[in-house]
Scaffold this motif. Sequence first.
Motif, PDB file in Angstrom:
ATOM      1  N   ARG A  74       0.837  -1.124  -0.073  1.00 10.10           N
ATOM      2  CA  ARG A  74       0.058   0.038   0.213  1.00 10.10           C
ATOM      3  C   ARG A  74       0.667   1.390  -0.145  1.00 10.10           C
ATOM      4  O   ARG A  74       0.435   2.384  -0.400  1.00 10.10           O
ATOM      5  N   LYS A  75       2.168   1.254   0.744  1.00 14.37           N
ATOM      6  CA  LYS A  75       3.033   2.095   0.476  1.00 14.37           C
ATOM      7  C   LYS A  75       4.360   1.883  -0.285  1.00 14.37           C
ATOM      8  O   LYS A  75       4.785   0.607   0.406  1.00 14.37           O
ATOM      9  N   SER A  76       4.926   2.230  -1.222  1.00 19.55           N
ATOM     10  CA  SER A  76       5.922   1.962  -1.791  1.00 19.55           C
ATOM     11  C   SER A  76       6.936   3.413  -2.059  1.00 19.55           C
ATOM     12  O   SER A  76       6.405   4.245  -2.071  1.00 19.55           O
ATOM     13  N   VAL A  77       8.211   3.005  -2.269  1.00 16.13           N
ATOM     14  CA  VAL A  77       9.159   4.260  -2.260  1.00 16.13           C
ATOM     15  C   VAL A  77       9.953   4.131  -3.201  1.00 16.13           C
ATOM     16  O   VAL A  77      10.610   3.165  -3.645  1.00 16.13           O
ATOM     17  N   PHE A  78      10.221   5.310  -3.864  1.00 12.34           N
ATOM     18  CA  PHE A  78      11.157   5.614  -4.950  1.00 12.34           C
ATOM     19  C   PHE A  78      12.712   5.622  -4.478  1.00 12.34           C
ATOM     20  O   PHE A  78      12.498   6.506  -3.552  1.00 12.34           O
ATOM     21  N   ALA A  79      13.549   5.202  -5.138  1.00 14.73           N
ATOM     22  CA  ALA A  79      14.969   5.670  -4.596  1.00 14.73           C
ATOM     23  C   ALA A  79      15.930   5.764  -5.712  1.00 14.73           C
ATOM     24  O   ALA A  79      15.862   5.410  -6.878  1.00 14.73           O
ATOM     25  N   ARG A  80      17.093   6.439  -5.556  1.00 15.78           N
ATOM     26  CA  ARG A  80      17.764   6.670  -6.284  1.00 15.78           C
ATOM     27  C   ARG A  80      19.049   5.501  -6.558  1.00 15.78           C
ATOM     28  O   ARG A  80      19.730   5.470  -5.473  1.00 15.78           O
ATOM     29  N   LYS A  81      19.391   5.099  -7.561  1.00 12.52           N
ATOM     30  CA  LYS A  81      20.483   4.123  -7.454  1.00 12.52           C
ATOM     31  C   LYS A  81      21.508   4.848  -8.583  1.00 12.52           C
ATOM     32  O   LYS A  81      21.535   5.203  -9.581  1.00 12.52           O
ATOM     33  N   ASN A  82      22.586   5.183  -7.690  1.00 12.50           N
ATOM     34  CA  ASN A  82      23.713   6.069  -8.240  1.00 12.50           C
ATOM     35  C   ASN A  82      24.831   5.229  -9.121  1.00 12.50           C
ATOM     36  O   ASN A  82      25.475   4.526  -8.496  1.00 12.50           O
ATOM     37  N   TYR A  83      24.995   5.668 -10.257  1.00 12.98           N
ATOM     38  CA  TYR A  83      26.012   5.166 -10.940  1.00 12.98           C
ATOM     39  C   TYR A  83      26.385   6.064 -12.072  1.00 12.98           C
ATOM     40  O   TYR A  83      25.616   6.961 -12.656  1.00 12.98           O
ATOM     41  N   PHE A  84      27.606   6.201 -12.448  1.00 18.76           N
ATOM     42  CA  PHE A  84      27.940   7.139 -13.866  1.00 18.76           C
ATOM     43  C   PHE A  84      27.970   6.420 -15.093  1.00 18.76           C
ATOM     44  O   PHE A  84      28.719   5.296 -15.013  1.00 18.76           O
ATOM     45  N   TYR A  85      27.262   7.118 -15.998  1.00 14.99           N
ATOM     46  CA  TYR A  85      27.642   6.334 -17.361  1.00 14.99           C
ATOM     47  C   TYR A  85      26.923   7.515 -18.326  1.00 14.99           C
ATOM     48  O   TYR A  85      25.969   8.246 -17.954  1.00 14.99           O
ATOM     49  N   PRO A  86      27.421   7.605 -19.441  1.00 18.15           N
ATOM     50  CA  PRO A  86      27.148   8.691 -20.303  1.00 18.15           C
ATOM     51  C   PRO A  86      25.589   8.564 -20.785  1.00 18.15           C
ATOM     52  O   PRO A  86      25.050   9.725 -21.019  1.00 18.15           O
ATOM     53  N   ASP A  87      24.856   7.659 -20.703  1.00 18.51           N
ATOM     54  CA  ASP A  87      23.550   7.273 -21.030  1.00 18.51           C
ATOM     55  C   ASP A  87      22.715   7.957 -19.852  1.00 18.51           C
ATOM     56  O   ASP A  87      21.346   7.655 -19.986  1.00 18.51           O
ATOM     57  N   LEU A  88      23.272   8.093 -18.965  1.00 20.29           N
ATOM     58  CA  LEU A  88      22.381   8.302 -17.657  1.00 20.29           C
ATOM     59  C   LEU A  88      22.737   9.784 -17.141  1.00 20.29           C
ATOM     60  O   LEU A  88      23.519   9.856 -16.180  1.00 20.29           O
ATOM     61  N   PRO A  89      21.985  10.907 -17.645  1.00 22.59           N
ATOM     62  CA  PRO A  89      22.673  12.114 -17.360  1.00 22.59           C
ATOM     63  C   PRO A  89      22.482  12.650 -15.993  1.00 22.59           C
ATOM     64  O   PRO A  89      23.104  13.591 -15.463  1.00 22.59           O
ATOM     65  N   LYS A  90      21.428  12.337 -15.332  1.00 24.65           N
ATOM     66  CA  LYS A  90      21.303  12.641 -13.957  1.00 24.65           C
ATOM     67  C   LYS A  90      22.270  12.004 -12.831  1.00 24.65           C
ATOM     68  O   LYS A  90      22.558  12.675 -11.742  1.00 24.65           O
ATOM     69  N   GLY A  91      23.072  10.745 -13.251  1.00 24.21           N
ATOM     70  CA  GLY A  91      24.015  10.231 -12.452  1.00 24.21           C
ATOM     71  C   GLY A  91      23.273   9.390 -11.679  1.00 24.21           C
ATOM     72  O   GLY A  91      23.901   8.697 -10.698  1.00 24.21           O
TER      73      GLY A  91
END
Length: 478
Positions: A74-91
């Motif tokens: 009923r409750k779920s959470v978005f998380a940031r998975k951090n890594y560097f790659y040129p196709d992932l501009p947000k990092g």
Amino acid sequence: MTARYETVIGLEVHAQLKTKSKIFCGCSTRFGVAPNENTCPVCTGMPGVLPVLNRRVVEFAAKMGLAIDCEINRKSVFARKNYFYPDLPKGYQTSQFELPICEHGHVDIVTGGAARRIGVTRIHMEEDAGKNIHSAADNASYVDLNRSCVPLIEIVSEPDMRGPEEAVAYLKALRSILVYLDICDGNMEEGSFRCDANVSVRPVGQEAFGTRTELKNLNSFKHVQKAIEYEVERQIDVIEDGDKVVQETRLYDVNKGVTQSMRSKEEADDYRYFPCPDLVPLVLEEAWIAKWKGELPELPRAREARFKTQYGLPDDAAEVLTSERDLADYYEAAVAAYPAEPKKIANWIMTEVLRELNTAGSRAADLKLAPEKLASLVRMVEEGRISAKSGKDILPELLESGGDPEAVVAAKGLAQISDTSALAEDIDGILAANPKEVADYKAGKTKLMGFFVGQIMRRTKGQANPAVVNKLLAEKLK
Ligand code: ADP
Ligand code: MG
Ligand code: ZN
């Protein structure tokens, strides 16, 4: 050697969801457009932008969870998975980590007659990354962000599979459910349904799992099978040589048929996961979940069971005909047009139609011949208006052109002679011309029946209905 080891497989499947727009912005998910045409400040990761969650993505993820008996959080959470790659501009990739939308489901499979239940650990929602394009001609690399922010669900299995056949059966079952739900097109070659296979081996009888490797680049069921087979042998060789399997990511080389080390396996810690501060926790209302549940279509296993009871189909036919939603729809439309012979229609599809489809490398959705037309072809054969052989002969042409069987039969003069009075005349002629054979037959040489049938067939240029001929001959020779 292999018999002393047990294979353990867990699969991570990424399914691209069939939404019109991306997961966190309004850009189109359409393919085949110019590079970076479907982009905006959000999916190109400009500073200061804020994501807005696409409601459909939540609906599709929850529906998949409901279809495979998951608990829906009923409750779920978005998380940031951090890594560097040129196709992932947000990092970082916006995904879910500690609290995914679905958990604890299962998928039932059958391999070699044995039924098994494969646990599904979790389903979470996430965004896809862009694509790097390397151009040898310009000696340069480009980034196309059309795919950035395209919605995915990741379906993670328990390490419950014990061989490549089970892995493939599980994948086929998942894919079929996704397609039935109409939330993913299931195209493996184009990457809208992709999987990574985690593989380990352990000595038979040992409880602890062995060290696993993760296999990538598996873009067909055949590659999944081959890559796992190769990897199992490789790991056993390593252990038998007294070495240790290294936990790593390995790439399947389609041409060489081998897996090759790509990078050491990253751990969750390496990604510095943390809850995404830009997205509030997702809270699902009971009414939505009830609505989604009510909207679930009949799923492959249920349809398979129904095909057996309703149409009297054997196990294999029910399984094959329901494996693809389009094929099952095609079958049912044909049966609706000729309800008297559901088994005969199944046979025609299983043998003649699927063979043509396989040769052409196409799917049921591509069939040009309307199901009603196939039904009318089967009906003509069953009613003795054409021979089964003629039916099979003209089917490839019908499948290709989508034409009308009645018209093709008329144009080719394939109609069988079932008219009793016309045939009776022919038969009288033949019997009168062969008095010796008739006497011999009456004296007990019943094998001569074949001779008489052959004569009639020759006289009618093969167009006499054999069933009618046999019946009339038997009467006249009594
Ligand atoms: P990660 O997210 O780092 O890839 P997880 O622990 O989430 O790792 O597991 C990913 C997949 O690996 C799951 O499908 C799980 O079932 C499978 N798996 C875990 N351990 C093993 C093992 N020893 N052998 C085979 N598969 C495994
Ligand atoms: Mg993984
Ligand atoms: Zn965008």
